[in-house]
Design a protein around this motif. Structure first.
Motif, short mmCIF file in Angstrom:
data_model
loop_
_atom_site.label_atom_id
_atom_site.label_comp_id
_atom_site.label_asym_id
_atom_site.label_seq_id
_atom_site.Cartn_x
_atom_site.Cartn_y
_atom_site.Cartn_z
N LEU A 1 0.81 -1.21 0.00
CA LEU A 1 0.00 0.00 0.00
C LEU A 1 0.85 1.26 0.00
CD1 LEU A 1 -2.86 -0.92 2.52
CD2 LEU A 1 -2.88 -1.05 0.03
N ASN A 2 2.15 1.12 0.21
CA ASN A 2 3.07 2.27 0.19
C ASN A 2 2.60 3.36 1.14
OD1 ASN A 2 5.49 3.41 -0.78
ND2 ASN A 2 4.39 4.68 -2.25
N LEU A 3 2.32 2.95 2.38
CA LEU A 3 1.89 3.91 3.39
C LEU A 3 3.06 4.78 3.85
CD1 LEU A 3 -0.36 1.65 5.67
CD2 LEU A 3 -1.02 2.95 3.63
N THR A 4 2.74 5.84 4.57
CA THR A 4 3.79 6.70 5.09
C THR A 4 4.58 5.99 6.18
OG1 THR A 4 2.31 7.61 6.78
CG2 THR A 4 2.42 8.79 4.67
N ARG A 5 5.76 6.53 6.45
CA ARG A 5 6.60 5.98 7.51
C ARG A 5 5.84 5.99 8.84
NH1 ARG A 5 11.03 8.63 6.74
NH2 ARG A 5 12.57 6.98 6.34
N ALA A 6 5.17 7.11 9.15
CA ALA A 6 4.46 7.21 10.43
C ALA A 6 3.33 6.19 10.53
CB ALA A 6 3.91 8.62 10.62
N ALA A 7 2.63 5.92 9.43
CA ALA A 7 1.52 4.97 9.47
C ALA A 7 2.04 3.55 9.69
CB ALA A 7 0.71 5.04 8.18
#
Length: 431
Positions: free
Chosen positions: A156-162
């Motif tokens: 899903l290529n989520l953000t680092r924080a997620a």
């Protein structure tokens, strides 16, 4: 707290927090990075599959008194997300970030709940083991098809924080601080590159604040709702919580499993009595409409009680302002943790440990073990196209076995039984 920077001295979420493993432009300006993360998880096939995965009672299983609609991994994840979103927002977290983490936290769990997890871990012991939380990271960053680089899928290529917020156990297998024998871990060895990227600059083995909010919200949601379901199904007799022999059984279940083994049982008794003394506690539950309404109110009261306890204690420790990432630790009072643990033990004793549930779990373990061995013997037959391609490209037997594990982990309870029947029936006819 001494040594902890006040959150006002730092931007809540800096550019490194919203970075993605594979950079990509925002197709719709005006949305935040965390709104995109939440939407990606919410629309994922992996989240939908949780509707067919066991939480406590197998989906579709009918038992006397049960309304045939028990909670599943999906409904639990949605309820956890609602709890986490509100608690996180009250403490200054980005609510979409916390919700995305809560929706993600169980995505890697295999069919048949923790029972399936144990069976898969046994099968995968020579290729890195299996752990639902490590599988969640793998699914989010590799398996769930959403974004690709030239080399491979990046999930899903989520953000680092997620991704960090969805990580309960930020360490590899055998590296849990103070307990290297623990079966809990958050990353497989071949997923270390993205894990190390996620954890860049983070204190070693420390979970971020949003992950702590997610973890407590998970505990609150399933402890409260499992007892609610148990009462509604008739498996938990409210009167038993007043009887000494039954109470001793509950405390024995809690010790070592939900609280440290050296916890004084008297503390657990006090925790249970505090809850029983609440005017809203659903004594004499009989399943009537009025009793159901009272039970639902008790559920709301318990969730509010546990969340407010954590919110108040954390604010007492850190004051006002936004608490995010590594600027704070979630403070949950011991009394609240013990009350939550007692509820978990009640559900464990009266719902999970029922004799028919153990018979069912034994059958489920057989299904997973036989399915895994059948796939080893017949792969790539039986693999979905996505996993067939990965199997064909795998470098060695260890990598091929990991692909089989990934395939099984993505199955629902029903599809696992269906694939097991398809792959084992021909063998049975030959014997």
């Amino acid at each position: 707290m001494e040594g902890t920077a006040h959150p006002a001295h730092h931007p809540p979420y800096d550019p490194t927090s919203v970075a993605r493993w594979a950079p990509e432009p925002d197709k719709r300006p005006g949305r935040t990075a965390f709104q995109r993360d939440r939407a990606r998880v919410l629309h994922s096939a992996a989240l939908r599959r949780l509707a067919g995965k066991t939480q406590v009672v197998t989906p579709g299983q009918r038992t006397p008194g049960w309304d045939a609609s028990p909670r599943t991994r999906l409904t639990h994840s949605l309820e956890c997300a609602q709890v986490g979103r509100e608690l996180g927002a009250a403490l200054g977290c980005d609510p979409d970030l916390v919700e995305a983490a809560c929706l993600s936290h169980d995505l890697g769990h295999p069919p048949f709940g923790h029972n399936g997890e144990e069976a898969l871990n046994e099968f995968a012991r020579d290729c890195g083991g299996f752990e639902g939380n490590a599988q969640s990271l793998r699914l989010l960053t590799r398996i769930e098809p959403k974004r690709f680089t030239e080399e491979r899928s990046v999930g899903l290529n989520l953000t680092r924080a997620a991704l960090d917020a969805a990580t309960k156990y930020p360490w590899p297998r055998g590296a849990r601080p103070g307990d290297p024998a623990s079966v809990k871990f958050g990353v497989y060895e071949d997923d270390r590159p993205v894990f190390d990227w996620v954890r860049e600059g983070a204190p070693a083995t420390r979970t971020c604040f949003e992950a702590q909010v997610m973890d407590w919200s998970d505990d609150v949601a399933y402890s409260v709702h499992d007892v609610e379901d148990g009462l509604h199904a008739g498996h938990v007799d409210p009167g038993c919580l007043l009887a000494d022999p039954e109470r001793e059984d509950i405390f024995r279940v809690a010790l070592g499993r939900y609280v440290p083994a050296d916890t004084d049982p008297a503390e657990l008794a006090e925790a249970l009595d505090r809850l029983l003394d609440m005017e809203w506690w659903p004594h004499n539950y009989d399943g009537s409409a009025r009793a159901q309404a009272r039970l639902k109110d008790a559920t709301s009261q318990l969730i509010g009680r546990f969340c407010l306890a954590a919110e108040s204690a954390t604010r007492d420790a850190y004051g006002g302002g936004r608490l995010t990432r590594y600027t704070a630790e979630l403070v949950v009072p011991r009394a609240a943790r013990l009350e939550c643990a007692v509820l978990k033990a009640v559900a464990d004793r009266y719902v999970i440990q029922r004799a028919e549930q153990e018979q069912l779990r034994a059958d489920q373990r057989i299904v997973v073990a036989e399915l895994a061995e059948a796939l080893v013997g017949r792969a790539p037959d039986g693999l979905e196209p996505q996993f067939r391609a990965l199997y064909d490209r795998a470098a060695d037997d260890r990598a091929r076995k990991r692909v089989i594990v990934d395939q099984i982990a993505c199955l629902t309870d029903v599809s696992a039984r269906s694939l097991h029947a398809y792959l084992t029936a021909p063998l049975a006819k030959l014997s």
